[in-house]
Design an enzyme around this catalytic site. Structure first.
Site, mmCIF file in Angstrom:
data_model
loop_
_atom_site.group_PDB
_atom_site.id
_atom_site.type_symbol
_atom_site.label_atom_id
_atom_site.label_comp_id
_atom_site.label_asym_id
_atom_site.label_seq_id
_atom_site.Cartn_x
_atom_site.Cartn_y
_atom_site.Cartn_z
ATOM 1 N N LYS A 113 -3.929 -14.960 5.072
ATOM 2 C CA LYS A 113 -3.778 -13.547 5.473
ATOM 3 C C LYS A 113 -2.730 -12.851 4.607
ATOM 4 C CE LYS A 113 -5.961 -12.765 9.710
ATOM 5 N NZ LYS A 113 -5.796 -12.705 11.157
ATOM 6 N N LYS A 196 -15.949 -19.747 6.106
ATOM 7 C CA LYS A 196 -16.360 -19.531 7.504
ATOM 8 C C LYS A 196 -16.867 -18.096 7.682
ATOM 9 C CE LYS A 196 -12.370 -17.735 9.949
ATOM 10 N NZ LYS A 196 -11.418 -17.735 11.018
ATOM 11 N N LYS A 199 -15.244 -12.031 10.921
ATOM 12 C CA LYS A 199 -15.492 -10.613 11.174
ATOM 13 C C LYS A 199 -14.788 -9.737 10.150
ATOM 14 C CE LYS A 199 -12.297 -11.220 15.026
ATOM 15 N NZ LYS A 199 -12.314 -11.951 16.234
#
Ligand code: TYM
Length: 342
Positions: A113, A196, A199
């Protein structure tokens, strides 16, 4: 004998994906009969990335409605919004003093992130796993159903609980991760099947959303990336796209890998894609319909969330009293009915 306590949550950062559904939510609904379940919309976690307040508020309610639409039953489980229970943030502070910087430095999700949100690497992003530990430890949780990507965070929750208990006595239950089986632990991106399904990925074709229409689902699966080998096998290293489709089909149909391979042997990729899409559409159709009903009745949703918050608040206060007592913090008489102390 009382049932084992289960806690889990998802972030209201946009619509949830098929990965969230197969890897987490569907498993949650299955645990309601024989576990004491608590399911939380973790809105405080979502603040680690910037949110537009008006959109954020709707997303939080959407996610709560989606939990219900997926089959979380408020008469069996506690369902609530994290920010309604101040003890989550409060316990996170206390636990941050039992969490080492080195441990947080090692969190792979933080590293990812920090790279993808380089303009906003805030302290909350760094201490995110401590808030997650607080969520879990606050309720004496025994089992935490999650997808594979959350395993490292759970390990940290366990380490923090053990460290605290070692210094202050057996206050916390040390929680067990329960990673989803049946091929659903890590549903992959349809365009880049080594990653993966997430969203937060930009491309629409990469992710199937729980609320997608049947047409959109079919289109996305038809465009899913496979390979040029022309065989259907479970060789993930060489055929990640094909294996992802097999995993989705078998998760949707509750079938084993052997059954999936037998079903599709001698078939071409086209059939694998269309049948996987059909299995997913059959699974998600009732969820989408129920979601639309729930979102058209704000009073019902508000009532359910209010009741859930009250149930969570009551349980959380019991743990806060024990934690504060163990640490030597004088109890606020107005909150706990006395200063405490031994
Ligand atoms: P979040 O919101 O990213 O995801 C919610 C759940 O969905 C699972 N998941 C997947 N499973 C399989 N395949 C995928 N592609 C996939 N993508 C997501 C996640 O593993 C998760 O179980 N930090 C958590 C939220 C959280 C939490 C908690 C979870 C906060 N506090 C306490 C459990 C207990 C998160 O960001 O999940």
């Amino acid at each position: 004998m009382s049932k084992p306590i289960v806690f889990s949550g998802a972030q209201p950062t946009g619509q949830l994906t098929l990965g969230n559904y197969l890897g987490a939510l569907r498993q949650w609904t299955r645990m309601q009969e024989d576990h004491d379940c608590i399911f939380c919309v973790v809105d405080l976690h979502a603040l680690t990335v910037r949110q537009d307040p008006a959109i954020f508020r709707e997303r939080i309610l959407d996610l709560a409605a989606l939990y219900l639409a997926c089959g979380i039953d408020p008469d069996k489980s506690v369902i609530f919004i994290q920010s309604h229970v101040p003890a989550h943030a409060e316990l996170a502070w206390l636990l941050s003093t039992f969490t080492m910087m080195g441990e947080l430095d090692r969190m792979t999700q933080f590293k990812d992130k920090a790279r993808s949100h380089a303009h906003n690497v805030n302290a909350g992003l760094y201490t995110y796993p401590v808030l997650m530990a607080a969520d879990i430890l606050l309720y004496g949780t025994h089992r935490v159903p999650v997808g594979e990507d959350q395993k490292q965070h759970l390990e940290l929750s366990r380490d923090v609980a053990v460290r605290f208990n070692g210094l202050h006595g057996p206050v916390f239950v040390v929680p067990e991760p329960l990673v989803t089986g049946g091929g659903a632990a890590r549903i992959k991106d349809l365009q880049e099947p080594t990653k993966k399904m997430s969203k937060s990925v930009e491309s629409d074709l990469a992710k199937v959303m729980i609320l997608d229409t049947p047409d959109a689902i079919l289109k996305k699966f038809k465009k899913a990336v496979t390979d040029g080998l022309g065989v259907i096998s479970d060789d993930e290293a060489n055929q990640p796209g094909v294996v992802n489709l097999l995993n989705i089909w078998r998760a949707a149909r509750n079938a084993s890998m052997e059954e999936a391979l037998a079903h599709f042997s001698h078939n071409m990729y086209g059939k694998l894609k269309v049948e996987t899409a059909e299995a997913v559409i059959a699974l998600l159709d009732p969820v989408r319909n129920r979601f639309n009903e729930l979102r058209s009745d704000p009073a019902e949703l508000e009532g359910i969330l209010n009741r859930g918050a009250n149930q969570a608040l009551e349980r959380a206060e019991g743990m806060m009293k024990r934690v504060m007592t163990a640490l030597g913090l004088p109890l606020h008489a107005g909150r706990f009915g006395g200063l405490g102390g031994k």
